[in-house]
Design a protein around this motif. Structure first.
Motif, short mmCIF file in Angstrom:
data_model
loop_
_atom_site.label_atom_id
_atom_site.label_comp_id
_atom_site.label_asym_id
_atom_site.label_seq_id
_atom_site.Cartn_x
_atom_site.Cartn_y
_atom_site.Cartn_z
N THR A 351 0.83 -1.22 0.00
CA THR A 351 0.00 0.00 0.00
C THR A 351 0.86 1.26 0.00
O THR A 351 0.65 2.17 -0.81
N THR A 352 1.83 1.33 0.91
CA THR A 352 2.66 2.53 1.01
C THR A 352 3.53 2.72 -0.23
O THR A 352 3.71 3.85 -0.70
N ALA A 353 4.05 1.62 -0.78
CA ALA A 353 4.85 1.71 -2.00
C ALA A 353 4.01 2.27 -3.16
O ALA A 353 4.48 3.09 -3.95
N ARG A 386 11.37 1.66 0.96
CA ARG A 386 12.62 2.43 0.80
C ARG A 386 12.97 2.64 -0.67
O ARG A 386 13.37 3.73 -1.08
N SER A 387 12.79 1.61 -1.48
CA SER A 387 13.14 1.73 -2.90
C SER A 387 12.26 2.75 -3.61
O SER A 387 12.72 3.45 -4.53
N GLU A 388 11.00 2.86 -3.18
CA GLU A 388 10.12 3.87 -3.79
C GLU A 388 10.50 5.28 -3.33
O GLU A 388 10.38 6.24 -4.09
N GLY A 411 11.51 1.55 10.58
CA GLY A 411 11.09 2.94 10.43
C GLY A 411 12.25 3.84 10.03
O GLY A 411 12.06 4.83 9.32
N TYR A 412 13.46 3.49 10.48
CA TYR A 412 14.63 4.26 10.07
C TYR A 412 15.12 3.80 8.69
O TYR A 412 15.60 4.60 7.89
N TRP A 413 15.01 2.49 8.41
CA TRP A 413 15.40 1.94 7.11
C TRP A 413 14.69 2.69 5.97
O TRP A 413 15.32 3.10 5.00
N ILE A 414 13.37 2.86 6.09
CA ILE A 414 12.62 3.52 5.01
C ILE A 414 12.92 5.01 4.94
O ILE A 414 12.60 5.66 3.93
#
Length: 618
Positions: A351-353, A386-388, A411-414
């Motif tokens: 969803t977020t991507a 993260r990739s998006e 949460g930090y990774w993204i």
């Protein structure tokens, strides 16, 4: 004749089944139609506006304050009311509350504010600070704020401290207890159940796996948590003491002194609060009502002082001209990160991507605020998000991360690809580490006489929860976990302009509070959502713009099907829980906190970047 009778009976049975199916289908359709109509009427009532010519804005918050409402929050609230709970349990949008308070500040029909927070359960400290900022702006405009209450919990009192005057009932109290973390540990239980827990992790301070392998907190986790818990409490006391113009010692005496002072007050908690300047006046409800009547006037029809509830105070819609303005999109990552679509209270990687991709392809959107309030979760889902974010950056659209109460681990990774990161001084972040958990039940099954056997083409193919994990599989898992940690370290090193060794020295799963994260170079600025918006506009070179809030709407299927079963399985226990006394209610929260994530661990590679201790107690 018998054959004819059998044919007749068969036809009759088939016809009866068809008729019964049609009857059930029609009844279900009517039920769902009534449910939809009822929900529509409820929404209409909720949105109705009844405003006096002039009066107070009554901030009578019920439930919790969150960054982004769950897709089913209105339905859950309706369910609570239908089953007769005498306290509203609902989610309130942080940003709507702030918008309403700021609008009321300039509204000629609003002459002041009344804070009535007896049903307010709480929020994370950055959210309380952001609401407090709006309250201070309201107060500084010259409009008075009055806080009224029979008693005040810690979260309630934080907001009440911004009032010009705090009233307390004669038998009331201000309950300031401090902040603690309480996790459940399962090792002895798993041993008794003969469950084998296979742990793969990197990070000395990565304590999310400790519930599976210990019966108490490790010294390393205790050291790490003690630092941010004490800082969080110090931030709370500093803010409230400044609002009340008293010292921290007056606000929160040492336990021995507190007991001594309470004895001097003969155990009268209200008198103790008044003497220590925690409140301004001890008054009964009738006396407070008289004061509010004199201040805001009397509504003869409703037999109450003139006010409008914050739940009826509508936010003014923007001018049509703003539709032509460029947009800054706000996308939420609110909750644990899981694979697949969004679920209530969790971040769906898919969803977020999709939301981030849509913002990238929308020419009207010139910058993006990624509002992160997450303890992390699945590696796969986090990397998808993260990739998006990285793709947005490469497309030339600035991305600013605004951290809420927590932006730790996943949460930090993204957040790593963002052009700029704004954190509250009280945000919990970092927790740069990774782990994997696989439980196997060979000993449990053996104890009841169930065994597993078979053939396989390789040891890796023989990995199953009904057998001990093959050594080769365990070694492979540990290697993938170590690779994931290196990937995490390198992502942070690249984005924060550090060497991997420098990042590793502040990683190892250690949780940092916002002020420490800024000192360690993990965030760019200490601030709030307003600062993030300002920075996004600056990076996109925008003077005039419109904020586009990305909200996930519930599907028809979720409304018609999901909520019917949820009302039975989830709403009743929640309603029962809210009736518990505060200490027992907190126990219930502690019990529900951990299984909420562990029950949704669905990473295909069994790899997780999650901070368990970040869900702290207010």
């Amino acid at each position: 004749m018998r054959a004819l009778w059998q044919i007749f009976a068969t036809i009759f049975k088939f016809s009866w089944r068809v008729i019964n199916f049609i009857r059930q289908a029609v009844c279900n359709l009517i039920f769902f139609l009534v449910l939809l109509i009822g929900f529509a009427l409820y929404m209409q009532v909720q949105d109705s506006t009844i405003q006096p010519e002039k009066g107070a804005l009554l901030v009578n918050l019920s439930g919790t304050v969150v960054d982004s409402l769950s897709s089913d929050s209105k339905l859950r609230q309706l369910g609570q009311e239908l089953i007769g709970s005498n306290k509203d349990v609902q989610e309130n949008s942080l940003f709507d509350i702030v918008k309403q308070i700021r609008q009321a500040k300039d509204d000629d029909k609003i002459s002041g504010m009344v804070l009535s927070l007896s049903n307010f359960i709480g929020a994370d400290q950055p959210s309380l600070r952001y609401i407090g900022k709006a309250l201070k702006e309201f107060r500084d405009s010259g409009k008075p704020i009055y806080a009224i209450g029979d008693s005040y919990t810690q979260g309630q009192y934080y907001l009440a401290s911004f009032a010009n005057k705090i009233y307390l009932s004669p038998q009331g109290s201000v309950l300031l207890t401090g902040i603690s973390t309480n996790n459940l540990y399962y090792k002895s239980l798993l041993d008794k159940l003969k469950v084998t827990t296979n742990i793969f992790r990197v990070g000395t301070y990565k304590s999310a796996v400790e519930p599976f392998i210990r019966d108490n907190m490790s010294p390393e986790a205790r050291q790490s948590d003690s630092r941010w818990v004490n800082t969080l409490w110090s931030n709370y006391m500093t803010d409230v003491a400044a609002n009340r113009h008293i010292s921290i010692a007056e606000l929160y005496p040492e336990p021995a002194r507190l007991i001594q002072q309470l004895k001097a007050s003969d155990g009268d908690t209200a008198a103790f609060a008044l003497k220590n300047k925690l409140v301004d006046e001890i008054s009964s409800r009738s006396t407070v009502e008289k004061m509010l009547k004199e201040t805001f006037g009397w509504d003869q029809q409703n037999k109450n002082y003139n006010f409008i509830s914050i739940y009826n105070y509508q936010i003014t819609t923007p001018d049509l001209e703003k539709a032509k303005l460029p947009e800054i999109a706000v996308i939420f990552a609110n909750g644990a990160i899981v694979d697949g679509p969004e679920m209530p209270g969790m971040v769906g990687g898919d969803t977020t991507a999709k939301q981030l991709r849509a913002a990238r392809l929308n020419d009207k959107i010139k910058a993006i605020i990624l509002r992160v309030n997450s303890p992390g979760g699945s590696v796969t889902a986090s990397e998808m998000i993260r990739s998006e974010v990285q793709a947005l950056k490469e497309a030339g659209k600035p991305v600013v991360v605004s951290m809420g109460g927590m932006a730790a681990s996943g949460g930090y990774w993204i957040s790593t690809p963002a052009d700029y990161i704004v954190s509250s001084p009280s945000t919990l972040t970092g927790s740069i580490g990774i782990f994997g958990v696989i439980n196997t039940f060979e000993n449990s099954l053996d104890a009841i006489g169930v065994h597993t056997d078979g053939v396989s083409t390789s040891p890796l193919a023989d990995a199953t929860i009904t057998k001990a994990l093959p050594p080769q599989f365990s070694e492979m898992m540990q290697l993938t976990i170590e690779n994931g940690y290196k990937t995490f370290i390198n992502l942070v090193a690249k984005s924060r302009h550090k060497t991997p060794a420098e990042v590793d020295s502040i990683a190892q799963g250690r949780v940092w509070i916002g002020s420490d994260a800024k000192a360690n170079g993990l965030v760019d600025q200490l601030g709030d959502f307003d600062d993030a918006i300002k920075k996004a506009a600056e990076l996109a070179k925008l003077k005039d713009y419109e904020i586009k809030w990305t909200v996930t709407e519930p599907t028809v299927r979720e409304i018609l099907l999901g909520q019917v079963s949820a009302s039975v399985n989830a709403l009743l226990p929640e309603a029962m829980k809210i009736e518990l006394p505060a200490p027992l209610r907190q126990v219930a929260e502690d019990i529900n906190k951990q299984p909420g994530f562990f029950g949704n661990m669905n990473d295909p590679g069994y790899r997780y970047i999650y901070c368990l201790s970040c869900s702290y107690t207010q």
